[in-house]
Design a protein around this motif. Sequence first.
Motif, PDB file in Angstrom:
ATOM      1  N   TRP A  33      52.821  57.682  51.875  1.00 45.18           N
ATOM      2  CA  TRP A  33      53.611  58.151  50.653  1.00 45.18           C
ATOM      3  C   TRP A  33      54.289  56.794  49.947  1.00 45.18           C
ATOM      4  O   TRP A  33      54.455  57.369  48.703  1.00 45.18           O
ATOM      5  CB  TRP A  33      54.999  58.601  51.479  1.00 45.18           C
ATOM      6  CG  TRP A  33      54.951  59.891  52.258  1.00 45.18           C
ATOM      7  CD1 TRP A  33      55.124  60.222  53.535  1.00 45.18           C
ATOM      8  CD2 TRP A  33      54.372  61.064  51.462  1.00 45.18           C
ATOM      9  NE1 TRP A  33      54.491  61.454  53.655  1.00 45.18           N
ATOM     10  CE2 TRP A  33      54.461  62.106  52.421  1.00 45.18           C
ATOM     11  CE3 TRP A  33      54.131  61.276  50.038  1.00 45.18           C
ATOM     12  CZ2 TRP A  33      53.706  63.358  52.364  1.00 45.18           C
ATOM     13  CZ3 TRP A  33      53.703  62.844  50.052  1.00 45.18           C
ATOM     14  CH2 TRP A  33      53.656  63.688  50.684  1.00 45.18           C
ATOM     15  N   ASP A  34      53.850  55.618  50.258  1.00 45.01           N
ATOM     16  CA  ASP A  34      54.098  54.312  49.426  1.00 45.01           C
ATOM     17  C   ASP A  34      52.930  54.632  48.279  1.00 45.01           C
ATOM     18  O   ASP A  34      53.476  54.418  47.146  1.00 45.01           O
ATOM     19  CB  ASP A  34      53.934  53.060  50.188  1.00 45.01           C
ATOM     20  CG  ASP A  34      54.929  52.944  51.011  1.00 45.01           C
ATOM     21  OD1 ASP A  34      56.243  53.389  50.773  1.00 45.01           O
ATOM     22  OD2 ASP A  34      55.052  52.051  51.828  1.00 45.01           O
ATOM     23  N   TRP A  35      51.948  54.794  48.818  1.00 49.74           N
ATOM     24  CA  TRP A  35      50.853  55.093  47.656  1.00 49.74           C
ATOM     25  C   TRP A  35      51.073  56.159  46.726  1.00 49.74           C
ATOM     26  O   TRP A  35      51.103  56.082  45.484  1.00 49.74           O
ATOM     27  CB  TRP A  35      49.327  55.110  48.304  1.00 49.74           C
ATOM     28  CG  TRP A  35      48.300  55.322  47.503  1.00 49.74           C
ATOM     29  CD1 TRP A  35      47.716  54.495  46.604  1.00 49.74           C
ATOM     30  CD2 TRP A  35      47.784  56.705  47.193  1.00 49.74           C
ATOM     31  NE1 TRP A  35      46.677  55.116  45.885  1.00 49.74           N
ATOM     32  CE2 TRP A  35      46.781  56.569  46.229  1.00 49.74           C
ATOM     33  CE3 TRP A  35      48.030  58.016  47.725  1.00 49.74           C
ATOM     34  CZ2 TRP A  35      45.800  57.511  45.691  1.00 49.74           C
ATOM     35  CZ3 TRP A  35      47.188  58.971  47.149  1.00 49.74           C
ATOM     36  CH2 TRP A  35      46.050  58.651  46.250  1.00 49.74           C
ATOM     37  N   VAL A  36      51.516  57.426  47.291  1.00 55.56           N
ATOM     38  CA  VAL A  36      51.779  58.594  46.486  1.00 55.56           C
ATOM     39  C   VAL A  36      52.794  58.333  45.600  1.00 55.56           C
ATOM     40  O   VAL A  36      52.841  58.537  44.089  1.00 55.56           O
ATOM     41  CB  VAL A  36      51.883  59.767  47.262  1.00 55.56           C
ATOM     42  CG1 VAL A  36      52.436  60.997  46.336  1.00 55.56           C
ATOM     43  CG2 VAL A  36      50.600  60.135  48.284  1.00 55.56           C
ATOM     44  N   VAL A  37      53.793  57.758  46.087  1.00 57.14           N
ATOM     45  CA  VAL A  37      55.183  57.448  45.150  1.00 57.14           C
ATOM     46  C   VAL A  37      55.058  56.634  44.277  1.00 57.14           C
ATOM     47  O   VAL A  37      55.078  56.712  42.822  1.00 57.14           O
ATOM     48  CB  VAL A  37      56.243  57.752  45.944  1.00 57.14           C
ATOM     49  CG1 VAL A  37      57.748  57.440  45.018  1.00 57.14           C
ATOM     50  CG2 VAL A  37      56.632  59.000  46.933  1.00 57.14           C
ATOM     51  N   TYR A  38      54.689  55.365  44.532  1.00 60.80           N
ATOM     52  CA  TYR A  38      54.658  54.227  43.719  1.00 60.80           C
ATOM     53  C   TYR A  38      53.516  53.876  43.122  1.00 60.80           C
ATOM     54  O   TYR A  38      53.359  53.475  42.044  1.00 60.80           O
ATOM     55  CB  TYR A  38      54.832  53.093  44.782  1.00 60.80           C
ATOM     56  CG  TYR A  38      56.394  53.076  45.501  1.00 60.80           C
ATOM     57  CD1 TYR A  38      57.465  53.615  44.645  1.00 60.80           C
ATOM     58  CD2 TYR A  38      56.578  53.013  46.766  1.00 60.80           C
ATOM     59  CE1 TYR A  38      58.528  53.828  45.528  1.00 60.80           C
ATOM     60  CE2 TYR A  38      57.790  53.183  47.389  1.00 60.80           C
ATOM     61  CZ  TYR A  38      58.667  53.529  46.827  1.00 60.80           C
ATOM     62  OH  TYR A  38      59.854  53.713  47.266  1.00 60.80           O
ATOM     63  N   GLU A  39      52.331  54.234  43.616  1.00 58.10           N
ATOM     64  CA  GLU A  39      50.850  54.155  42.773  1.00 58.10           C
ATOM     65  C   GLU A  39      50.590  55.446  42.013  1.00 58.10           C
ATOM     66  O   GLU A  39      50.470  55.372  40.848  1.00 58.10           O
ATOM     67  CB  GLU A  39      49.905  53.700  43.831  1.00 58.10           C
ATOM     68  CG  GLU A  39      50.172  52.479  44.582  1.00 58.10           C
ATOM     69  CD  GLU A  39      50.152  51.112  43.645  1.00 58.10           C
ATOM     70  OE1 GLU A  39      49.369  51.282  42.769  1.00 58.10           O
ATOM     71  OE2 GLU A  39      50.939  50.302  44.163  1.00 58.10           O
ATOM     72  N   LEU A  40      50.402  56.503  42.770  1.00 56.30           N
ATOM     73  CA  LEU A  40      49.972  57.728  41.910  1.00 56.30           C
ATOM     74  C   LEU A  40      50.962  58.178  41.176  1.00 56.30           C
ATOM     75  O   LEU A  40      50.598  58.672  39.840  1.00 56.30           O
ATOM     76  CB  LEU A  40      49.705  58.779  43.090  1.00 56.30           C
ATOM     77  CG  LEU A  40      48.778  59.891  42.818  1.00 56.30           C
ATOM     78  CD1 LEU A  40      47.354  59.647  42.360  1.00 56.30           C
ATOM     79  CD2 LEU A  40      48.646  60.971  43.983  1.00 56.30           C
ATOM     80  N   LEU A  41      52.308  58.268  41.550  1.00 59.65           N
ATOM     81  CA  LEU A  41      53.201  59.046  40.653  1.00 59.65           C
ATOM     82  C   LEU A  41      53.840  58.054  39.618  1.00 59.65           C
ATOM     83  O   LEU A  41      54.429  58.191  38.632  1.00 59.65           O
ATOM     84  CB  LEU A  41      54.473  59.564  41.500  1.00 59.65           C
ATOM     85  CG  LEU A  41      53.888  60.816  42.324  1.00 59.65           C
ATOM     86  CD1 LEU A  41      55.392  61.244  43.009  1.00 59.65           C
ATOM     87  CD2 LEU A  41      53.429  61.921  41.246  1.00 59.65           C
TER      88      LEU A  41
END
Length: 199
Positions: A33-41
């Motif tokens: 979720w770190d990757w999804v929220v901060y990187e992807l989004l």
Amino acid sequence: MNSVPLRRTSPWLTVGLAALAWIVLYRSILPFWDWVVYELLGLEAQTRLGEAIHFFLYDTSKIVLLLVAIIFAVAVLRSFFSVERTRVLLGGKRIGLGNLLAAGLGVVTPFCSCSAVPAFIGFVSAGVPLGITLTFLIASPMVNEVALVLLYTLFGWKIAALYLVSGLTLAVVAGLVLGRMGLERYVEPFVYQSDDSPL
């Protein structure tokens, strides 16, 4: 042409592999979720929007995983404690000790409020004293194992212990009081004469 017999996989091996997969999944949800929220989004970690979305996604998936594990573990535990076995364990026990045992067994036995009448008839017809029967019937739906583990996981052992102790205390005290009131005279005679248990 000889066919090679298929080997059946051990259920405990399957459970072990599922537990390993659950542990890996549980440990990877925070970085995911770190990757999804901060990187992807592309949301910032210091903003309220970024923190709110991350908190919602991470905590929701964590609670779902905890619920899956807890419900599975409780189902396995309950498979070793049938209502019939519980009735045999409670038969012939003295008042006090029987109430404590009934309250403890009420937590782990697969029983819900919808089966109160058949359980009551089965216990009383098997000779379990009325006070002990009522202790079991009060404790079983009141103290829920899934809620207990969730309270421990989310709020700590003090809240979980308060929930467990207060539920068991209420069941034992209520069973002792109701058992002393001589309510047997209000039980229909067919309950005591029932030979075959409805359980």
